[in-house]
Design a protein around this motif. Structure first.
Motif, PDB file in Angstrom:
ATOM      1  N   VAL A  45      58.594  45.649  53.471  1.00  0.00           N
ATOM      2  CA  VAL A  45      57.419  46.469  53.793  1.00  0.00           C
ATOM      3  C   VAL A  45      57.813  47.904  53.493  1.00  0.00           C
ATOM      4  O   VAL A  45      58.714  48.447  54.133  1.00  0.00           O
ATOM      5  CB  VAL A  45      56.986  46.317  55.261  1.00  0.00           C
ATOM      6  N   THR A  46      57.157  48.515  52.510  1.00  0.00           N
ATOM      7  CA  THR A  46      57.575  49.841  52.042  1.00  0.00           C
ATOM      8  C   THR A  46      56.583  50.922  52.453  1.00  0.00           C
ATOM      9  O   THR A  46      55.364  50.739  52.346  1.00  0.00           O
ATOM     10  CB  THR A  46      57.714  49.868  50.506  1.00  0.00           C
ATOM     11  N   ALA A  47      57.107  52.031  52.934  1.00  0.00           N
ATOM     12  CA  ALA A  47      56.260  53.178  53.239  1.00  0.00           C
ATOM     13  C   ALA A  47      55.656  53.730  51.952  1.00  0.00           C
ATOM     14  O   ALA A  47      56.290  53.694  50.895  1.00  0.00           O
ATOM     15  CB  ALA A  47      57.076  54.252  53.948  1.00  0.00           C
ATOM     16  N   GLN A  48      54.434  54.244  52.041  1.00  0.00           N
ATOM     17  CA  GLN A  48      53.709  54.721  50.877  1.00  0.00           C
ATOM     18  C   GLN A  48      53.210  56.153  51.078  1.00  0.00           C
ATOM     19  O   GLN A  48      52.972  56.589  52.214  1.00  0.00           O
ATOM     20  CB  GLN A  48      52.508  53.814  50.601  1.00  0.00           C
ATOM     21  N   GLY A  49      53.059  56.864  49.970  1.00  0.00           N
ATOM     22  CA  GLY A  49      52.554  58.225  50.035  1.00  0.00           C
ATOM     23  C   GLY A  49      51.050  58.303  50.177  1.00  0.00           C
ATOM     24  O   GLY A  49      50.509  59.361  50.479  1.00  0.00           O
TER      25      GLY A  49
END
Length: 337
Positions: A138-142
């Motif tokens: 699960v990747t943080a996004q801008g």
């Protein structure tokens, strides 16, 4: 779990700002010399208290203190720590810039990881080495995305690829979560079918837990002991329900504010918690950060991250296993990014 496979994935766009080491003004104490002992075997079938005690003393250079080793229950059968040292490659298959796991072609990546494992085996003959792939699931996004939560859940097909790669070298797998504006309570259950596997463990990253409701990368996020306890309790119940060996829970940290109320973190015999020093910079800064927020604030076990690019680019060098083994206590989890 509804997942979208993007054509282009925006991976943690704040790399230049994040993972910076916060320098603790306390001077670094000179560690005791590295002690080489007889090779120890892997995890016992039943609790071996004598072996456990021996390893715990080795990790503190045979110089126990008030804080280390942490007083805890003996590990349950099948526990990895502290009987083995885990050496992991971190990243995401979609991104060459997020870590070494996705930066190299799979065959080359596995070969290089195996070479690092051998270096650690030579540097410290007291512990066997367990290879691992630490995959950001699960990747943080801008950008907020359709959910408005500034995070992207990886499709099962990508997680399956990592599991297949790990099988080739008998590696274990960590699934890492960057919640963005979501929560662990929402994200961890989405991965349960994988966490029920005996070779799959969990990582959680406070850096991207934006409790201030701001986009990731605009500031460094935070988890409280309550968040860590939720993750640990969830894993503990899985182990009990499905008769699994103990799970390893990696918590990333490189500032004081990333983990609050650490003394309230609860330990479970079914879960082994690693506080992982996750900052890049010169060796002096990395050691200061380790001492300030990992060694001086003990939870259970410790980890240390090494950056192939960022440690060098910021005026330092990639620390060798021998250098890392001088830390007090010696980390049992090593992560390369």
């Amino acid at each position: 779990m509804q997942k979208i496979v993007p054509l282009i994935v925006l991976m943690a766009a704040c790399q230049p700002m994040t993972d910076q080491v916060q320098v603790n003004p306390v001077n670094i104490a000179q560690p005791a010399p590295h002690v080489v002992s007889d090779t120890l075997s892997g995890p016992p079938a039943t609790a071996d208290t004598t072996l456990f005690n021996k390893i715990q003393l080795l990790l503190v250079h045979n110089k126990p203190s008030v804080k280390w080793p942490v007083k805890t229950e003996y590990p349950l059968p099948g526990a990895i720590l502290p009987y083995k040292r885990i050496v992991a490659y971190y990243g995401n298959l979609y991104s060459a810039g997020m870590g070494i796991l996705g930066a190299l072609p799979p065959d080359e990546m596995l070969q290089q990881l195996s070479a690092e494992v051998r270096k650690w085996e030579v540097a410290d003959t007291s512990l066997p080495v367990q290879p691992a792939l630490h995959y950001v699931a699960v990747t943080a996004q801008g950008k907020p995305g359709a959910s408005g939560k500034y995070r992207l859940q990886m499709p099962d097909t990508e997680i399956d690829k990592v599991l297949q790669l790990a099988e080739r070298i008998n590696a274990i797998v960590f699934l890492d979560i960057q919640v963005g504006l979501s929560t662990l309570q929402e994200e961890i259950p989405m991965l349960e079918k994988y966490l029920r596997m005996p070779n799959v463990h969990l990582g959680i990253d406070p850096e991207y837990s934006m409790k201030n409701r701001q986009p990731p990368c605009t500031s460094i996020g935070t988890f409280d002991a309550e968040d860590v306890n939720y993750a640990s309790s969830y894993l503990s119940k899985l182990v009990q329900t499905y008769g699994l060996p103990p799970k390893v829970l990696v918590v990333h940290r490189f500032t004081q504010g990333m983990v609050t109320n650490y003394k309230a973190i609860q330990l479970h015999p079914e879960v082994q918690i690693v506080m992982n020093m996750d900052g890049f910079g010169s060796p002096a800064k990395k050691l200061d950060s380790y001492k300030g927020w990992i060694s001086n604030q003990p939870v259970q076990f410790t980890g240390f991250k090494l950056f192939y690019k960022n440690d060098v680019a910021t005026g330092g060098h990639l620390m060798t296993p021998e250098e890392v083994l001088e830390l007090y206590p010696r980390p049992v989890y090593i992560q390369y990014q």
